[in-house]
Write a protein that holds these residues in place. Structure first.
Motif, PDB file in Angstrom:
ATOM      1  N   ILE A 287       8.454  14.289   4.716  1.00 14.41           N
ATOM      2  CA  ILE A 287       7.688  14.098   5.930  1.00 14.41           C
ATOM      3  C   ILE A 287       7.829  12.626   6.246  1.00 14.41           C
ATOM      4  O   ILE A 287       8.061  12.272   7.439  1.00 14.41           O
ATOM      5  CB  ILE A 287       6.176  14.529   5.358  1.00 14.41           C
ATOM      6  N   ALA A 288       8.087  11.822   5.112  1.00 13.52           N
ATOM      7  CA  ALA A 288       8.149  10.429   5.382  1.00 13.52           C
ATOM      8  C   ALA A 288       9.480   9.957   5.951  1.00 13.52           C
ATOM      9  O   ALA A 288       9.425   9.327   6.870  1.00 13.52           O
ATOM     10  CB  ALA A 288       8.011   9.531   4.019  1.00 13.52           C
TER      11      ALA A 288
ATOM     12  N   TRP B 273       0.852  -1.297  -0.176  1.00 12.24           N
ATOM     13  CA  TRP B 273      -0.099  -0.187   0.001  1.00 12.24           C
ATOM     14  C   TRP B 273       0.730   1.186  -0.017  1.00 12.24           C
ATOM     15  O   TRP B 273       0.535   2.397  -0.599  1.00 12.24           O
ATOM     16  CB  TRP B 273      -1.070   0.064   1.248  1.00 12.24           C
ATOM     17  N   ALA B 274       1.972   1.110   0.856  1.00 10.10           N
ATOM     18  CA  ALA B 274       2.827   2.403   0.888  1.00 10.10           C
ATOM     19  C   ALA B 274       3.337   2.565  -0.649  1.00 10.10           C
ATOM     20  O   ALA B 274       3.499   3.805  -0.992  1.00 10.10           O
ATOM     21  CB  ALA B 274       4.100   2.124   1.501  1.00 10.10           C
ATOM     22  N   GLY B 275       3.600   1.610  -1.495  1.00 10.46           N
ATOM     23  CA  GLY B 275       4.246   1.783  -2.839  1.00 10.46           C
ATOM     24  C   GLY B 275       3.195   2.482  -3.617  1.00 10.46           C
ATOM     25  O   GLY B 275       3.445   3.350  -4.746  1.00 10.46           O
ATOM     26  N   GLU B 276       2.279   1.901  -3.394  1.00 16.40           N
ATOM     27  CA  GLU B 276       0.863   2.112  -4.506  1.00 16.40           C
ATOM     28  C   GLU B 276       0.375   3.631  -4.247  1.00 16.40           C
ATOM     29  O   GLU B 276       0.007   4.028  -5.115  1.00 16.40           O
ATOM     30  CB  GLU B 276      -0.222   1.173  -4.352  1.00 16.40           C
ATOM     31  N   LEU B 277       0.484   3.860  -2.903  1.00 16.70           N
ATOM     32  CA  LEU B 277      -0.208   5.278  -2.681  1.00 16.70           C
ATOM     33  C   LEU B 277       0.754   6.522  -2.836  1.00 16.70           C
ATOM     34  O   LEU B 277       0.449   7.648  -2.694  1.00 16.70           O
ATOM     35  CB  LEU B 277      -0.755   5.302  -0.843  1.00 16.70           C
ATOM     36  N   TRP B 278       1.950   6.073  -3.249  1.00 19.77           N
ATOM     37  CA  TRP B 278       2.866   7.155  -3.382  1.00 19.77           C
ATOM     38  C   TRP B 278       2.541   7.972  -4.529  1.00 19.77           C
ATOM     39  O   TRP B 278       1.954   7.252  -5.520  1.00 19.77           O
ATOM     40  CB  TRP B 278       4.292   6.539  -3.580  1.00 19.77           C
ATOM     41  N   PRO B 279       2.542   9.244  -4.566  1.00 20.36           N
ATOM     42  CA  PRO B 279       1.900  10.044  -5.683  1.00 20.36           C
ATOM     43  C   PRO B 279       2.609   9.671  -6.985  1.00 20.36           C
ATOM     44  O   PRO B 279       3.636   9.121  -7.230  1.00 20.36           O
ATOM     45  CB  PRO B 279       2.646  11.410  -5.069  1.00 20.36           C
TER      46      PRO B 279
ATOM     47  N   LEU C 161      -1.811   4.975  19.225  1.00 16.34           N
ATOM     48  CA  LEU C 161      -0.316   4.735  19.090  1.00 16.34           C
ATOM     49  C   LEU C 161       0.176   4.772  17.609  1.00 16.34           C
ATOM     50  O   LEU C 161      -0.410   4.007  16.946  1.00 16.34           O
ATOM     51  CB  LEU C 161       0.002   3.857  19.995  1.00 16.34           C
ATOM     52  N   LEU C 162       1.266   5.195  17.650  1.00 13.40           N
ATOM     53  CA  LEU C 162       1.848   5.273  16.276  1.00 13.40           C
ATOM     54  C   LEU C 162       3.083   4.192  16.568  1.00 13.40           C
ATOM     55  O   LEU C 162       3.882   4.401  17.549  1.00 13.40           O
ATOM     56  CB  LEU C 162       2.511   6.402  15.625  1.00 13.40           C
ATOM     57  N   GLU C 163       3.413   3.309  15.673  1.00 13.65           N
ATOM     58  CA  GLU C 163       4.581   2.448  15.891  1.00 13.65           C
ATOM     59  C   GLU C 163       5.150   1.995  14.462  1.00 13.65           C
ATOM     60  O   GLU C 163       4.387   2.030  13.401  1.00 13.65           O
ATOM     61  CB  GLU C 163       4.099   1.240  16.573  1.00 13.65           C
ATOM     62  N   PRO C 164       6.494   1.621  14.722  1.00 15.07           N
ATOM     63  CA  PRO C 164       6.955   1.242  13.288  1.00 15.07           C
ATOM     64  C   PRO C 164       6.636   0.017  12.678  1.00 15.07           C
ATOM     65  O   PRO C 164       6.379  -1.061  13.516  1.00 15.07           O
ATOM     66  CB  PRO C 164       8.576   1.211  13.728  1.00 15.07           C
ATOM     67  N   LEU C 165       6.457  -0.358  11.512  1.00  9.00           N
ATOM     68  CA  LEU C 165       6.401  -1.640  10.792  1.00  9.00           C
ATOM     69  C   LEU C 165       7.475  -2.491  11.002  1.00  9.00           C
ATOM     70  O   LEU C 165       8.524  -1.951  11.384  1.00  9.00           O
ATOM     71  CB  LEU C 165       6.202  -1.566   9.338  1.00  9.00           C
ATOM     72  N   SER C 166       7.293  -3.673  11.504  1.00 12.07           N
ATOM     73  CA  SER C 166       8.454  -4.782  11.636  1.00 12.07           C
ATOM     74  C   SER C 166       9.545  -4.747  10.501  1.00 12.07           C
ATOM     75  O   SER C 166      10.380  -4.983  10.834  1.00 12.07           O
ATOM     76  CB  SER C 166       7.652  -6.083  11.860  1.00 12.07           C
ATOM     77  N   LYS C 167       8.904  -4.682   9.231  1.00 16.72           N
ATOM     78  CA  LYS C 167       9.663  -4.792   8.102  1.00 16.72           C
ATOM     79  C   LYS C 167       9.430  -3.401   7.340  1.00 16.72           C
ATOM     80  O   LYS C 167       8.475  -3.430   6.541  1.00 16.72           O
ATOM     81  CB  LYS C 167       9.569  -5.867   7.320  1.00 16.72           C
ATOM     82  N   ARG C 168      10.327  -2.246   7.454  1.00 12.14           N
ATOM     83  CA  ARG C 168       9.909  -1.100   6.971  1.00 12.14           C
ATOM     84  C   ARG C 168      10.135  -1.194   5.360  1.00 12.14           C
ATOM     85  O   ARG C 168       9.249  -0.450   4.738  1.00 12.14           O
ATOM     86  CB  ARG C 168      10.536  -0.249   7.575  1.00 12.14           C
ATOM     87  N   GLY C 169      11.082  -1.493   4.954  1.00 17.67           N
ATOM     88  CA  GLY C 169      11.760  -1.190   3.411  1.00 17.67           C
ATOM     89  C   GLY C 169      11.950   0.006   3.168  1.00 17.67           C
ATOM     90  O   GLY C 169      11.700   0.781   4.007  1.00 17.67           O
ATOM     91  N   PRO C 170      12.346   0.442   2.123  1.00 13.73           N
ATOM     92  CA  PRO C 170      12.911   1.818   1.640  1.00 13.73           C
ATOM     93  C   PRO C 170      11.645   2.494   1.499  1.00 13.73           C
ATOM     94  O   PRO C 170      10.367   2.084   1.163  1.00 13.73           O
ATOM     95  CB  PRO C 170      13.558   1.619   0.501  1.00 13.73           C
ATOM     96  N   ILE C 171      11.873   3.968   1.662  1.00 14.02           N
ATOM     97  CA  ILE C 171      10.956   4.867   1.475  1.00 14.02           C
ATOM     98  C   ILE C 171      10.429   5.026  -0.018  1.00 14.02           C
ATOM     99  O   ILE C 171      11.578   4.825  -0.899  1.00 14.02           O
ATOM    100  CB  ILE C 171      11.253   6.339   1.827  1.00 14.02           C
ATOM    101  N   PRO C 172       9.579   4.782  -0.691  1.00 15.96           N
ATOM    102  CA  PRO C 172       9.404   4.734  -2.177  1.00 15.96           C
ATOM    103  C   PRO C 172       9.880   6.135  -2.891  1.00 15.96           C
ATOM    104  O   PRO C 172       9.915   7.140  -2.458  1.00 15.96           O
ATOM    105  CB  PRO C 172       7.777   4.917  -2.582  1.00 15.96           C
ATOM    106  N   THR C 173      10.285   5.843  -4.213  1.00 15.31           N
ATOM    107  CA  THR C 173      10.845   6.936  -4.886  1.00 15.31           C
ATOM    108  C   THR C 173       9.898   7.354  -6.142  1.00 15.31           C
ATOM    109  O   THR C 173       9.778   8.186  -6.540  1.00 15.31           O
ATOM    110  CB  THR C 173      12.172   6.410  -5.424  1.00 15.31           C
TER     111      THR C 173
END
Length: 364
Positions: free
Chosen positions: A117-118, A80-86, A182-194
């Motif tokens: 922001i990310a 979802w993080a990758g698909e929602l990237w603008p 609460l906000l918390e980190p994903l267990s496997k974050r992966g890179p921020i999308p480009t």
């Protein structure tokens, strides 16, 4: 050749696509997620589509579509993080709610702002923390042009929508805590999308579950502009005419739409249910007064779904700890006795999910 379909066929098609026949343990509509509210709409949306015990344990909660809190299947948040990237800088400007005349803030374009922001969310949220604490820490990393003075909390902080949109690409999800969200980190974050990993993915899923639809309706669902959606509009779609209006859906779903037959069921759909997320409200509820009653600025009621048509609305309140009072307002003057029995059964289902022994239905 363009196929012609009726409004009824579209409604019956959507009922089946949404799993409202209760013919699956896990409805396919989870492909677009279940939006949650303080009243637990995600759990009730799942209850409207299943027959057994309802639990969201194991599903993952995050700010995804339009920055709203959604439950998704486990392990899907990185996708979802990758698909929602603008898709583009103009798309990023629309999602960040920048005015059309604004192209740069503090020397950063919209996509660069998204990334900042990310990155800030990733740097700050390394363990579970409250939304307020995360916002305060991220605010310290942002340039002045990205901040607003907030009279309500008597402080200056990052704008709400960019804060939410930057969370998931920064590898941050949500969970309920004893003191609130609460906000918390994903267990496997992966890179921020480009870049967007699948520009067509969200369009296809909207059209499958809430189509046939137009680029404008998809744009409203994603909080972007129609022009941005047209830029990435897939070429493997089928055009149909819904009572004379041009619309599109995936080619693989055309036969299901054409073969859609009347469904006989009654469901009490919660506010923000996926079925109600379609942006063609004139098709869902043709009467404007009924539309206004069902979709309000704050505190939407749920919808009464009867045989594939939205036939009214409902609200509930807890009376003591042992009774759930469900008030139903039908859009029809006369309420069939059989409908009353079916509504009672659905109210019992809601009470069961909420852990309340008894449900009492009242027709307004």
């Amino acid at each position: 050749m363009t196929k012609n379909v009726s409004r009824d066929q579209v409604m019956w098609y959507r009922v089946r696509q949404h799993g409202l026949l209760r013919d699956s343990e896990e409805p396919a509509v989870l492909d677009i997620g279940l939006q949650d509210t303080q009243t637990g709409s995600a759990q009730l949306a799942l209850a409207a589509r299943t027959t057994g015990p309802v639990s969201l344990e194991g599903y993952e909660l995050a700010w995804t579509l339009r920055g709203a809190p959604y439950y998704h299947r486990p392990g899907e948040l990185r996708r979802w993080a990758g698909e929602l990237w603008p898709w583009s800088d103009t798309d990023a400007r629309a999602r960040l709610m920048w005015p059309k005349s604004r192209t740069v803030t503090d020397g950063l374009n919209a996509l660069e702002t998204y990334r900042l922001i990310a990155e800030s969310m990733r740097e700050v949220v390394t363990k579970p923390m409250t939304k307020g604490a995360a916002s305060a820490a991220v605010t310290k990393l942002m340039p002045a042009g990205q901040l607003k003075a907030c009279p309500a909390c008597k402080s200056t902080h990052i704008y709400e929508q960019p804060f939410r949109l930057g969370a998931l690409p920064g590898g941050v999800r949500l969970r309920a805590g004893e003191t609130g969200l609460l906000l918390e980190p994903l267990s496997k974050r992966g890179p921020i999308p480009t870049k967007s990993t699948n520009p067509h993915g969200l369009v296809h899923r909207y059209l499958r579950f809430l189509g046939p639809a137009t680029p404008s309706e998809v744009a409203k669902w994603l909080d972007t502009s129609t022009a941005n959606v047209r830029e990435i509009w897939p070429d493997d779609l089928a055009e149909v005419a819904v009572d004379g209006r041009r619309a599109w859906l995936p080619s693989s779903n055309v036969d299901e739409l054409l073969e859609s037959e009347r469904v006989e069921l009654v469901r009490l759909l919660p506010a923000m249910d996926p079925f109600l997320q379609a942006r063609d409200r004139d098709l869902l509820v043709p009467d404007r007064a009924e539309q206004k009653a069902l979709w309000q600025i704050l505190g939407n009621p749920g919808a009464l779904l009867v045989d594939g048509q939205i036939g009214g609305m409902w609200r509930s309140r807890l009376v003591g700890r042992k009774k759930l009072e469900v008030t139903v307002t039908s859009f029809d003057a006369d309420v069939d006795p059989a409908l009353r029995d079916d509504v009672q059964a659905e109210a019992d289902r809601i009470a069961e999910v909420r852990g309340v022994p008894t449900a009492v239905v009242r027709f307004a």
